[in-house]
Every structure is written in C-alpha cells, then in structure tokens.
Design a protein around this motif. Sequence first.
Motif, PDB file in Angstrom:
ATOM      1  N   SER A  26      47.259 -56.600 -74.016  1.00 38.48           N
ATOM      2  CA  SER A  26      48.570 -56.563 -73.833  1.00 38.48           C
ATOM      3  C   SER A  26      49.096 -57.183 -72.749  1.00 38.48           C
ATOM      4  CB  SER A  26      49.173 -55.201 -73.973  1.00 38.48           C
ATOM      5  OG  SER A  26      48.506 -54.557 -75.289  1.00 38.48           O
ATOM      6  N   LEU A  27      48.544 -57.094 -71.624  1.00 40.32           N
ATOM      7  CA  LEU A  27      49.049 -57.676 -70.512  1.00 40.32           C
ATOM      8  C   LEU A  27      48.786 -59.205 -70.451  1.00 40.32           C
ATOM      9  CD1 LEU A  27      48.183 -54.971 -67.921  1.00 40.32           C
ATOM     10  CD2 LEU A  27      50.408 -55.463 -68.785  1.00 40.32           C
ATOM     11  N   LEU A  41      49.476 -64.014 -60.214  1.00 37.52           N
ATOM     12  CA  LEU A  41      48.815 -63.054 -61.212  1.00 37.52           C
ATOM     13  C   LEU A  41      47.451 -63.568 -61.559  1.00 37.52           C
ATOM     14  CD1 LEU A  41      51.498 -62.465 -63.752  1.00 37.52           C
ATOM     15  CD2 LEU A  41      51.238 -61.203 -61.740  1.00 37.52           C
ATOM     16  N   ALA A  42      46.910 -64.204 -60.446  1.00 38.26           N
ATOM     17  CA  ALA A  42      45.634 -64.685 -60.656  1.00 38.26           C
ATOM     18  C   ALA A  42      44.476 -63.880 -60.844  1.00 38.26           C
ATOM     19  CB  ALA A  42      45.106 -65.722 -59.430  1.00 38.26           C
ATOM     20  N   TRP A  55      44.774 -55.210 -60.335  1.00 37.62           N
ATOM     21  CA  TRP A  55      45.668 -56.414 -61.048  1.00 37.62           C
ATOM     22  C   TRP A  55      46.947 -56.257 -60.269  1.00 37.62           C
ATOM     23  CZ3 TRP A  55      45.622 -57.609 -66.935  1.00 37.62           C
ATOM     24  CH2 TRP A  55      44.399 -57.835 -67.528  1.00 37.62           C
ATOM     25  N   ALA A  56      47.350 -57.436 -59.882  1.00 38.41           N
ATOM     26  CA  ALA A  56      48.747 -57.436 -59.066  1.00 38.41           C
ATOM     27  C   ALA A  56      49.746 -56.873 -59.754  1.00 38.41           C
ATOM     28  CB  ALA A  56      48.850 -58.912 -58.570  1.00 38.41           C
ATOM     29  N   GLY A  57      50.574 -56.057 -59.332  1.00 31.40           N
ATOM     30  CA  GLY A  57      51.821 -55.404 -60.065  1.00 31.40           C
ATOM     31  C   GLY A  57      51.617 -54.387 -61.013  1.00 31.40           C
ATOM     32  N   TRP A  66      51.286 -47.180 -66.125  1.00 33.46           N
ATOM     33  CA  TRP A  66      52.710 -46.739 -66.137  1.00 33.46           C
ATOM     34  C   TRP A  66      53.969 -47.468 -65.553  1.00 33.46           C
ATOM     35  CZ3 TRP A  66      55.597 -45.329 -62.260  1.00 33.46           C
ATOM     36  CH2 TRP A  66      54.842 -45.146 -60.952  1.00 33.46           C
ATOM     37  N   ALA A  67      53.409 -48.518 -64.974  1.00 29.14           N
ATOM     38  CA  ALA A  67      54.591 -49.410 -64.169  1.00 29.14           C
ATOM     39  C   ALA A  67      54.062 -50.657 -64.131  1.00 29.14           C
ATOM     40  CB  ALA A  67      54.922 -48.834 -63.130  1.00 29.14           C
ATOM     41  N   LEU A  68      54.955 -51.715 -64.274  1.00 28.05           N
ATOM     42  CA  LEU A  68      54.682 -53.168 -63.766  1.00 28.05           C
ATOM     43  C   LEU A  68      55.935 -53.445 -62.768  1.00 28.05           C
ATOM     44  CD1 LEU A  68      54.072 -55.133 -67.019  1.00 28.05           C
ATOM     45  CD2 LEU A  68      52.616 -54.445 -65.333  1.00 28.05           C
ATOM     46  N   GLN A  69      55.415 -53.921 -61.472  1.00 27.54           N
ATOM     47  CA  GLN A  69      56.105 -54.080 -60.499  1.00 27.54           C
ATOM     48  C   GLN A  69      55.929 -55.790 -59.983  1.00 27.54           C
ATOM     49  OE1 GLN A  69      55.653 -51.487 -57.275  1.00 27.54           O
ATOM     50  NE2 GLN A  69      57.312 -52.267 -56.265  1.00 27.54           N
ATOM     51  N   LEU A  70      56.568 -56.586 -60.634  1.00 31.44           N
ATOM     52  CA  LEU A  70      56.477 -57.810 -60.710  1.00 31.44           C
ATOM     53  C   LEU A  70      57.706 -58.539 -60.089  1.00 31.44           C
ATOM     54  CD1 LEU A  70      54.652 -58.792 -64.167  1.00 31.44           C
ATOM     55  CD2 LEU A  70      53.637 -57.910 -61.925  1.00 31.44           C
TER      56      LEU A  70
END
Length: 212
Positions: A26-27, A41-42, A55-57, A66-70
């Motif tokens: 999904s990501l 996001l390499a 994984w970054a963020g 539970w969260a994406l911090q991009l």
Amino acid sequence: MFIVAMAMVAFSLPLRVVLAENAAESLMRFKTALTNTDPSLANWIPSTNPCTGNWAGVLCYNGYVWALQLENMGLQGQIDVDSLAELSYLRTLSFINNNFQGSMPNWRKLRTLMSLYLSDNHFSGQIPNDAFEGMESLKKVYLSDNSFTGPIPESLASPRMVEVGLDNNHFSGAIPAIDSQNLQVFNVSNNDLQGPVPLSLLKLDPSSFTGN
C-alpha cells in the motif's frame, strides 16, 4: 485452554506477516503517485517491513502503521488516498511543508483518521461542505498557509474537535459555530471571513480571528 492459545498464536503470526506485506504494498503504491521522492523516501524498500525497516516518516505501533510524518520533503504529485485507506490502523497524517497542490483529496475514505496536518502546501479551491463528514474520530485538522477559498466546511463543526488551524488562506463567508467542549485551538486569522464570531468561540484568543 492451552490448545486454544496455541491455535491463536499459529494463526496470528502469519496474519501479522500478511498485514506487514500489505502495508508495504500500500505504501509503495502511495509513493508511486508522488514525485521528488528521492532521496527522502529512498529507504522505502518493498522487500522490507515498514515497521522494522526504518522507513522514513513511517511510525508504527505494535507492528502496525499508525502514522505518516512526511514533512519538509518537497513532495509533489497525487496523494493516493485509496492506498492509504488500506492501512486500517492509520490514525495520523502529516504532509506539512511540501509542494502538494490542487483541490482537497477525499479524506472521507480514511474514516478512523484522528489528525490531519496539511499546512504550508499549495492546495487551492473550495473544500466541499461535507469533506469531513463521517470521520467520527477526527480531532485535529490543520490547513494553514494554503490557498483554499469559499466557505469553511461545516463538517469541521464537530463536537469532537480539539484543534483546527485554517489561518492564512482565502476562506470567505461566516465562521461556523463549533460547539466542542474540548476545543483548544481554532485559528481562522488572515482570511476573507465576515460577520460575528460565534458565541461558542468567544472564549478563544482574539488573535485567532484577526485579519478578516
């Protein structure tokens, strides 16, 4: 009891692996819809687990995303909400200070989202009045420093709201009354709003309404 417990372990461990694999898929679909993802996001590598591969963020709890911090990544392109909707434990999204533009994505597909941070982007246009309808868990929304126009959507006037940041946009019309006992932040300064401040919001700092 022991047999039941062992059966639960036997089934729960593969399920956890499947969930991790689905989260990665999904990501990666979400990433594909973006541009300018390298080098930010390499380290999103599909053969690794987002929750154990750093994984970054990507923030996880108990093995689930539970969260994406991009934030501050210069990201552009489309925000694939459909891929994010597959992350059933996702509660927080933060895309602060990127280069997203265009109209508001359809966040209603993320029914269990609790916090949404979109400040400092280039979103524009009118937000549908029902944009946040049905999002029963939503408590924090920040849309500051974009170019949104038109009325403030009434679906933000939820009794569950705790923080709402709409400052430095081009919202017009009246300020909707948010009757929430939990409301701590409501900033609509520097817009094109008119009319009185609703009684339910008079308890807030007057600076939250200046520049209209």
